[in-house]
Design a protein around this motif. Structure first.
Motif, PDB file in Angstrom:
ATOM      1  N   ARG A   9       1.195  -1.213   0.252  1.00 24.57           N
ATOM      2  CA  ARG A   9       0.003  -0.304   0.285  1.00 24.57           C
ATOM      3  C   ARG A   9       0.674   0.738   0.067  1.00 24.57           C
ATOM      4  NH1 ARG A   9      -3.838  -0.746   5.461  1.00 24.57           N
ATOM      5  NH2 ARG A   9      -1.749  -1.624   6.400  1.00 24.57           N
ATOM      6  N   GLY A  10       2.184   1.202  -0.638  1.00 24.59           N
ATOM      7  CA  GLY A  10       3.102   2.104  -0.660  1.00 24.59           C
ATOM      8  C   GLY A  10       4.157   2.139   0.207  1.00 24.59           C
ATOM      9  N   LEU A  11       4.753   3.394   0.468  1.00 29.54           N
ATOM     10  CA  LEU A  11       6.159   3.292   0.904  1.00 29.54           C
ATOM     11  C   LEU A  11       6.039   2.536   2.052  1.00 29.54           C
ATOM     12  CD1 LEU A  11       9.103   3.964   0.872  1.00 29.54           C
ATOM     13  CD2 LEU A  11       8.693   6.393   1.429  1.00 29.54           C
ATOM     14  N   TYR A  12       5.229   3.664   3.177  1.00 33.77           N
ATOM     15  CA  TYR A  12       5.518   3.156   4.860  1.00 33.77           C
ATOM     16  C   TYR A  12       4.626   1.858   5.229  1.00 33.77           C
ATOM     17  CZ  TYR A  12       6.631   7.823   4.683  1.00 33.77           C
ATOM     18  OH  TYR A  12       7.178   9.366   4.285  1.00 33.77           O
ATOM     19  N   ASP A  13       3.661   1.023   4.193  1.00 37.43           N
ATOM     20  CA  ASP A  13       3.098   0.059   4.474  1.00 37.43           C
ATOM     21  C   ASP A  13       4.564  -1.026   4.694  1.00 37.43           C
ATOM     22  OD1 ASP A  13       1.509  -2.037   4.237  1.00 37.43           O
ATOM     23  OD2 ASP A  13       1.957  -2.152   2.784  1.00 37.43           O
ATOM     24  N   PHE A  44      17.264   2.731   7.528  1.00 40.44           N
ATOM     25  CA  PHE A  44      16.459   2.688   6.950  1.00 40.44           C
ATOM     26  C   PHE A  44      16.937   3.292   5.510  1.00 40.44           C
ATOM     27  CE2 PHE A  44      13.517   2.095   9.698  1.00 40.44           C
ATOM     28  CZ  PHE A  44      12.467   1.768   9.298  1.00 40.44           C
ATOM     29  N   LEU A  45      17.505   2.612   4.425  1.00 44.21           N
ATOM     30  CA  LEU A  45      18.547   3.456   3.006  1.00 44.21           C
ATOM     31  C   LEU A  45      17.668   3.029   1.738  1.00 44.21           C
ATOM     32  CD1 LEU A  45      20.883   4.079   3.117  1.00 44.21           C
ATOM     33  CD2 LEU A  45      22.234   1.551   2.745  1.00 44.21           C
ATOM     34  N   TYR A  94       5.003   2.779  11.034  1.00 40.29           N
ATOM     35  CA  TYR A  94       4.794   3.931  10.756  1.00 40.29           C
ATOM     36  C   TYR A  94       3.184   4.536  10.319  1.00 40.29           C
ATOM     37  CZ  TYR A  94       8.989   4.484   9.255  1.00 40.29           C
ATOM     38  OH  TYR A  94      11.082   4.811   9.159  1.00 40.29           O
ATOM     39  N   ASP A  95       3.185   5.513  10.080  1.00 40.79           N
ATOM     40  CA  ASP A  95       1.300   6.110  10.300  1.00 40.79           C
ATOM     41  C   ASP A  95       0.831   6.115   8.976  1.00 40.79           C
ATOM     42  OD1 ASP A  95      -0.838   7.155  10.462  1.00 40.79           O
ATOM     43  OD2 ASP A  95      -0.583   8.559  12.067  1.00 40.79           O
ATOM     44  N   LEU A  96       0.441   5.050   8.435  1.00 39.03           N
ATOM     45  CA  LEU A  96      -0.232   4.936   6.582  1.00 39.03           C
ATOM     46  C   LEU A  96      -1.186   6.305   6.490  1.00 39.03           C
ATOM     47  CD1 LEU A  96      -0.185   1.316   6.458  1.00 39.03           C
ATOM     48  CD2 LEU A  96       1.351   3.042   6.499  1.00 39.03           C
ATOM     49  N   PHE A 130       2.863  10.816   2.402  1.00 36.71           N
ATOM     50  CA  PHE A 130       4.982  11.647   2.131  1.00 36.71           C
ATOM     51  C   PHE A 130       5.692  11.894   2.976  1.00 36.71           C
ATOM     52  CE2 PHE A 130       1.564  13.184  -1.397  1.00 36.71           C
ATOM     53  CZ  PHE A 130       2.227  12.369  -2.331  1.00 36.71           C
ATOM     54  N   SER A 131       5.025  11.959   4.297  1.00 40.76           N
ATOM     55  CA  SER A 131       6.030  12.741   5.895  1.00 40.76           C
ATOM     56  C   SER A 131       6.098  11.595   6.862  1.00 40.76           C
ATOM     57  CB  SER A 131       5.149  14.217   5.829  1.00 40.76           C
ATOM     58  OG  SER A 131       6.036  14.813   4.734  1.00 40.76           O
ATOM     59  N   SER A 132       5.461  10.927   6.650  1.00 40.79           N
ATOM     60  CA  SER A 132       5.145   9.445   7.812  1.00 40.79           C
ATOM     61  C   SER A 132       6.593   9.575   8.422  1.00 40.79           C
ATOM     62  CB  SER A 132       5.001   8.617   7.552  1.00 40.79           C
ATOM     63  OG  SER A 132       4.048   7.594   8.583  1.00 40.79           O
ATOM     64  N   ASP A 133       7.739   9.701   7.098  1.00 35.83           N
ATOM     65  CA  ASP A 133       9.259   9.531   8.211  1.00 35.83           C
ATOM     66  C   ASP A 133       9.615  10.184   9.881  1.00 35.83           C
ATOM     67  OD1 ASP A 133       9.330  11.127   6.184  1.00 35.83           O
ATOM     68  OD2 ASP A 133      11.381  10.578   5.612  1.00 35.83           O
ATOM     69  N   PHE A 134       9.084  11.605   9.001  1.00 34.48           N
ATOM     70  CA  PHE A 134       8.635  13.312  10.347  1.00 34.48           C
ATOM     71  C   PHE A 134       7.707  12.878  11.244  1.00 34.48           C
ATOM     72  CE2 PHE A 134       7.433  17.378  11.049  1.00 34.48           C
ATOM     73  CZ  PHE A 134       8.395  17.879  11.189  1.00 34.48           C
TER      74      PHE A 134
END
Length: 260
Positions: A83-87, A103-104, A183-185, A189-193
């Motif tokens: 479901r995307g990057l953070y998933d 995370f690289l 991560y909060d899905l 775009f900014s869940s890493d923040f």
């Protein structure tokens, strides 16, 4: 010996992944696993991963360089829709077995072949920090150094430091695995923040390695979706720092982006 889990999330990353695979493989630190979570790529990404897996296996079979076994380098991967990057990052956290997570992204590399080894020597193993952090160099699509990241990592980092923006690059923010949460899905775009702030709020100790840790390829998803990312960061900053403080700091943050 502390184990580092290096997590790389990919989707159609054939043009950039090889450099990352090579960097992880060349690290002098032996207790390292590379986890790749691929989103069912349709280019040559999976082929690159398979080839690297075979090469890693040859190194392990040779019995040289301290590879193999619980303290040796390992490459593990999956390729399936997500479901995307953070998933995908959340999947990788569940796969990880290391003491720390890094995370690289595809195209990013460690600064030098001995970066992880030097990083692990900056703290006392008897008193493990919850978070390690350092500096980031910006490189182009050929891996050539361009400049240091504009936001310099602070001497002392806390969750309040991110009022000034993401003062430490996500890739140079190394978290103890037992501390990590998903991560909060709801953030695309900014869940890493958001994640970094949450991790710092939980952390009992945050350690400045005072090292350049990462070569960052300046073509990430957040860079490509800057306006959407800024809106999400505003929401995140309001959540943690309040509306008035966020208005002041976010205006300055937008100005910095404009004059960059």
């Amino acid at each position: 010996m502390m184990k580092l889990s290096v997590i790389t999330v990919t989707f159609n990353a054939e043009k950039t992944l090889e450099r990352t695979l090579k960097s992880v493989k060349e690290q002098t630190y032996p207790a390292l696993e590379h986890l790749i979570v691929d989103g069912a790529s349709v280019d040559g990404t999976v082929g690159l991963i398979r080839h690297s897996e075979k090469e890693t296996g040859k190194l392990e079979d040779s019995g040289t360089g301290g590879l193999g076994g619980d303290s040796g380098k390992v490459l593990r991967w999956i390729s399936e829709p997500d479901r995307g990057l953070y998933d995908a990052m959340n999947k990788a956290i569940l796969m990880a077995t290391g003491d720390y997570l890094c995370f690289l992204n595809a195209g990013d590399t460690f600064f030098t072949p001995d970066t992880v080894e030097r990083m692990m020597q900056t703290f006392n193993p008897a008193n493990l920090p919850d978070i390690l952090y350092g500096e980031t160099a910006i490189v182009d699509d050929r891996g050539t150094f361009l400049h240091m990241r504009r936001l310099k990592a602070p001497e002392k980092l806390s969750w309040k430091s991110f009022k000034q923006g993401m003062v430490v690059c996500h890739q140079a923010f190394i978290v103890k695995r037992e501390l990590a949460e998903p991560y909060d899905l709801s953030y695309r775009f900014s869940s890493d923040f958001d994640w970094c702030i949450r991790m710092m709020k939980k952390a009992a100790s945050i350690h400045n390695t005072r090292l350049i840790l990462i070569n960052y390829l300046n073509e990430g998803m957040t860079t490509a979706n800057r306006n959407s990312s800024l809106k999400e960061r505003y929401r995140i900053m309001t959540k943690y720092y309040g509306h008035i403080s966020t208005v002041f700091h976010h205006i300055w943050f937008v100005i910095r982006k404009i004059v960059k």
